[in-house]
Design a protein around this motif. Structure first.
Motif, short mmCIF file in Angstrom:
data_model
loop_
_atom_site.label_atom_id
_atom_site.label_comp_id
_atom_site.label_asym_id
_atom_site.label_seq_id
_atom_site.Cartn_x
_atom_site.Cartn_y
_atom_site.Cartn_z
N ARG A 68 -2.91 7.69 -7.47
CA ARG A 68 -2.77 6.50 -8.01
C ARG A 68 -3.78 5.75 -8.61
NH1 ARG A 68 1.37 2.85 -7.40
NH2 ARG A 68 0.74 0.93 -7.14
N LYS A 69 -5.09 6.17 -7.47
CA LYS A 69 -6.26 5.52 -8.21
C LYS A 69 -6.55 6.12 -9.58
CE LYS A 69 -11.00 6.57 -7.96
NZ LYS A 69 -11.77 8.12 -8.14
N GLU A 84 -7.04 0.29 -0.34
CA GLU A 84 -6.17 1.03 -0.27
C GLU A 84 -6.57 2.47 -0.42
OE1 GLU A 84 -3.03 0.98 -3.66
OE2 GLU A 84 -1.69 1.89 -2.53
N GLY A 125 -6.69 5.35 2.43
CA GLY A 125 -6.13 6.53 1.95
C GLY A 125 -7.05 7.84 2.53
N THR A 162 -2.59 10.67 1.34
CA THR A 162 -3.93 10.74 0.68
C THR A 162 -3.98 11.28 -0.80
OG1 THR A 162 -4.75 11.05 2.78
CG2 THR A 162 -6.26 11.79 0.95
N GLU A 166 -16.36 11.36 -11.77
CA GLU A 166 -15.96 10.55 -10.64
C GLU A 166 -17.26 9.65 -10.44
OE1 GLU A 166 -13.73 9.91 -8.47
OE2 GLU A 166 -15.30 8.86 -7.67
N ARG A 190 -4.74 4.60 -12.39
CA ARG A 190 -5.21 3.09 -12.55
C ARG A 190 -6.51 3.09 -13.29
NH1 ARG A 190 -4.16 1.14 -6.47
NH2 ARG A 190 -2.20 -0.24 -6.72
N LEU A 191 -7.43 3.96 -13.13
CA LEU A 191 -8.63 3.82 -13.76
C LEU A 191 -8.51 4.54 -15.32
CD1 LEU A 191 -11.23 5.27 -10.97
CD2 LEU A 191 -10.76 2.80 -11.75
N ARG A 243 -7.03 1.96 -17.04
CA ARG A 243 -7.95 0.66 -17.45
C ARG A 243 -9.27 1.12 -18.33
NH1 ARG A 243 -7.19 -1.88 -11.34
NH2 ARG A 243 -4.75 -2.06 -11.64
N ILE A 265 -2.45 8.64 -2.86
CA ILE A 265 -3.27 7.52 -3.14
C ILE A 265 -4.28 8.05 -4.18
CG2 ILE A 265 -4.87 6.19 -1.95
CD1 ILE A 265 -3.20 5.88 0.26
N LEU A 266 -4.98 9.00 -4.07
CA LEU A 266 -6.04 9.60 -5.15
C LEU A 266 -5.48 9.67 -6.56
CD1 LEU A 266 -7.48 12.78 -3.15
CD2 LEU A 266 -8.74 11.17 -4.37
N PHE A 297 0.85 -1.22 0.00
CA PHE A 297 0.11 0.00 0.00
C PHE A 297 0.97 1.25 -0.01
CE2 PHE A 297 -4.42 -1.47 1.92
CZ PHE A 297 -4.38 -2.51 0.87
N HIS A 298 0.30 2.39 -0.38
CA HIS A 298 1.16 3.58 -0.51
C HIS A 298 0.69 4.68 0.51
CE1 HIS A 298 2.24 1.72 -4.39
NE2 HIS A 298 3.15 2.74 -4.49
#
Lengths: 501, 214
Positions: A299-300, B65, B69, A293, A363, A303-304, A307, A296-297, A289-290
């Motif tokens: 990174r998410k 995760e 976060g 905040t 979002e 990723r999306l 994909r 992580i936001l 895990f990173h």
């Protein structure tokens, strides 16, 4: 007196077709109002009339050359429509929509594909006819009655493109499987779109000498080609025999596909469930895990973005739309070799708009973020970082390569600055004016927001122009750049006020 | 929290979770004013709507995760909690598969894991058992009871009155945006004037009572 609705036998082909057409055109009537449609239609008629006048004043061109030129127009239209049908056929397979309901009903597979394909062809006919028919009317008004043939030719090409699109998608499905078909079909669709743009705008990109040589080649080709190769040109010219033949070929292929491939189509639809949601899809195992905040936001969102199954088609189609026009506008200012680098500016701008839309506006779980103990500005900051990071990863190395090459540091600086400006201004435009929607609606994000769509395109072209002006050291580059940065203050203001929302 | 459709259950929960601002009144969560300091209040709670909140393109581990976060949980702690929750909910074997391929029950469990990853003091659940099969519903109920025993306050809405009767300590009935009665099942029975009635009978008699909300 109340108007009674037309009753069609439930489950019949016409009943299904009415359902399909209602779904396709219901949204459109909300998006376009009568004055807009009427105004555009009148403008196109006027444009057709002007083209007809221009053509009548042109120096005589050998008939064979005309036929080859019109044949190329026919081919480019077919490519354009094919690009659309490939996307539509892929969507029909992967976006479940009402397909599960239809397949679970006692309706025959043939009726389902037949109605869906007919609706696809009808929609293509109307959307292409909207542009072509008024121009043809302009010719008719000027005395070229053969131009009425466009009313037969457009549906003929639409039927051919629909048949080809469905057949090609199913062939891909069989050859490379459901997982890869969506991506490959998108790439082929985008490349086909680029083919259309190049064929359509190609002559405008050429110098006078190159254009003269092209016409000589066309004339030679016209003389060398036999009757069959010239048939598309004859059909565009309105000759009744080739027109009817076009309709027969288009309709024949369409019927063959709609009737013959019904089983394959519904089979592929069922198989596509495995690629979209019916079965678990393994992903590369997550590492540790990173922390942080915002990280992580970011990174998410990244990723999306990676994909997202439709991102590639969308942005590439926009770039395809912008580049030829921008190149035509600025081809006299700088050389073609340098001009090619400016594709980066348009791409960065359109990626900026698309990524900001996907990360901020689209979002998927706004409630989750709203329920989290975070200031909205923190969330927005993480999302904007995710939107602009991939663009920086694209722009910086390409600008560095340009700077290191024959273009020199000035080209690199121009590319870097104008790409950043384009990405920021178009992104901020989307941030302020795009309507909130589901991420899955990315492809339809401009529906009902035609001004925003046009604004994005104009800005992308404007930034290419700014870069062209910078390259010739024109002081107007600064002025144009500042004008194009107009959405920036509004975007910053929105960012500043985020915590008050 | 029970009530007929449209009574205002979800709206009330969304206001408590900080997603809607009430026209009037106050909301306090363990002494913190949720309207004046929403960030502090949100730190203590978790909200799980009836439709699982998940990103289809993320795996359960990636989702956890992300949620950890958002609530500022340290990476190491989040990682161990994620593993414990996924193992507890029998999702560990699916940790690296995208959620788009999950069944409704698996999605609901992954979303529940997300709601619990930051160990909230208040858990707000809107119809948490809707659409779940008996085995998964049992897993979810067991986990909720464990959390309640560990000191977590849970507010949930449900239309399954048997669940409410067996699972909860206190029941509130809401009608037309107003809480018409609140208490233990026995207190509600007394309110309805029938000491041996089932919760269904109590609910129907209280909701149907004219002017009950006035």
């Amino acid at each position: 007196m109340t108007r009674r609705p037309i009753t069609l036998p439930p489950g019949s082909f016409l009943w299904l077709l009415r359902h399909e057409l209602r779904l396709r055109f219901r949204g459109m009537s909300n998006r376009m109002n009568a004055p807009f449609l009427g105004g555009t239609c009148a403008m196109l008629h006027l444009f057709g009339l002007l083209v007809a006048v221009g053509v009548s004043r042109m120096a005589p061109v050998p008939h064979a050359t005309v036929l080859v030129g019109l044949g190329i127009l026919w081919l480019s239209t077919l490519l354009f429509m094919l690009s659309g049908t490939l996307t539509a056929a892929t969507q029909a397979l992967y976006e479940r929509g009402d397909m599960d309901l239809l397949l679970a009903s006692p309706l025959s597979r043939r009726a389902i594909l037949w109605s869906r394909a007919t609706a696809m062809a009808a929609s293509l006919t109307l959307s292409s006819g909207f542009w072509f028919w008024p121009i043809a009317n302009g010719f008719v008004l000027f005395g070229h009655t053969a131009a009425l043939g466009a009313y037969l030719l457009v549906p003929a090409v639409a039927l051919l493109a629909t048949g080809l699109g469905i057949a090609l998608t199913l062939a891909l499905f069989r050859l490379i499987g459901p997982r890869r078909t969506r991506l490959v079909a998108q790439i082929i669709g985008a490349v086909t779109g680029i083919g259309f743009a190049l064929v359509f705008q190609g002559p405008n990109l050429l110098s006078v000498e190159a254009k003269r040589q092209l016409y000589q080649h066309l004339a030679a080709a016209g003389n060398a080609l036999d009757g069959v190769a010239l048939l598309p040109g004859r059909a565009v010219l309105g000759e009744i025999g080739p027109l009817l033949l076009s309709l027969a070929v288009g309709g024949g292929l369409f019927a063959l596909v709609a009737f013959g491939l019904a089983r394959s189509f519904t089979g592929a639809t069922v198989a596509a469930i495995g690629a979209t949601g019916g079965r678990s899809r393994p992903t590369r195992p997550a590492r540790r895990f990173h922390r942080g905040t915002v990280a992580i936001l970011r990174r998410k969102e990244l990723r999306l973005l990676v994909r997202d199954p439709w991102l590639l088609t969308q942005v590439s189609q926009q770039v395809v739309g912008v580049l030829p026009i921008a190149f035509v506008l600025y081809r006299h200012e700088i050389g073609y070799g340098t001009l090619a680098w400016l594709a980066l500016v348009a791409a960065a701008g359109l990626f900026g708009g698309g990524f900001v839309w996907l990360t901020v506006v689209g979002e998927e779980l706004p409630d989750l973020l709203a329920a989290a103990p975070l200031k909205p500005r923190t969330v927005l900051w993480g999302k904007l970082q995710a939107a602009y990071l991939p663009i920086a990863c694209l722009v910086l190395p390409v600008s560095a390569i340009a700077a290191a090459g024959t273009g020199g540091p000035w080209l690199g600086l121009t590319l870097g600055l104008c790409s950043a400006g384009a990405a920021l201004s178009i992104g901020m435009l989307d941030l302020q004016y795009a309507a909130p929607a589901k991420r899955g609606d990315f492809r339809q994000r401009h529906q009902g927001r035609a001004v925003l769509a046009v604004g994005e395109m104009l800005m992308a072209m404007g930034w290419v122009g700014t870069a062209a002006l910078m390259l010739i050291h024109s002081p107007w580059a600064l002025a144009l750049g500042l004008v194009l940065l107009a959405p920036l203050p509004g975007g910053l203001l929105k960012f500043g006020r985020a915590n008050r929302v | 929290m029970l009530g007929p459709n449209g009574a205002g259950k979800t709206t009330s929960l969304r206001m408590i979770a900080g997603l809607l601002r009430p026209d009037a009144g106050t909301i306090e969560i363990f002494g913190r004013d949720a309207l004046a300091d929403p960030v502090a209040a949100k730190r203590l709670l978790s909200w799980l709507p009836d439709e699982p909140m998940l990103y289809d393109k993320l795996t359960p581990l990636e989702y956890l995760e992300f949620v950890a976060g958002l609530w500022g949980i340290g990476a190491r702690q989040a990682e161990s909690r994620a593993q414990a929750l996924l193992e507890r909910l029998e999702l560990w074997d699916h940790r690296d598969e995208r959620c788009e391929g999950f069944s409704r029950g698996m999605k609901q469990k992954a979303a529940l894991a997300g709601a619990l990853i930051h160990d909230p003091r208040l858990l707000i659940l809107d119809e948490p058992l809707t659409g779940l099969d008996a085995a998964i519903a049992r897993q979810v109920k067991d986990l909720l009871q464990e959390r309640a025993r560990a000191g977590c306050t849970i507010i949930l809405t449900t239309h399954i009155l048997d669940v409410a009767e067996r699972l909860v300590d206190r029941i509130g009935i809401i009608r037309a945006g107003a809480l018409i009665v609140e208490g233990t099942l026995d207190q509600l029975r007394a309110e309805a004037g029938s000491e041996k009635a089932s919760l269904e009978d109590v609910f129907l008699s209280l909701v149907a009572a004219p002017g009950a909300a006035d």
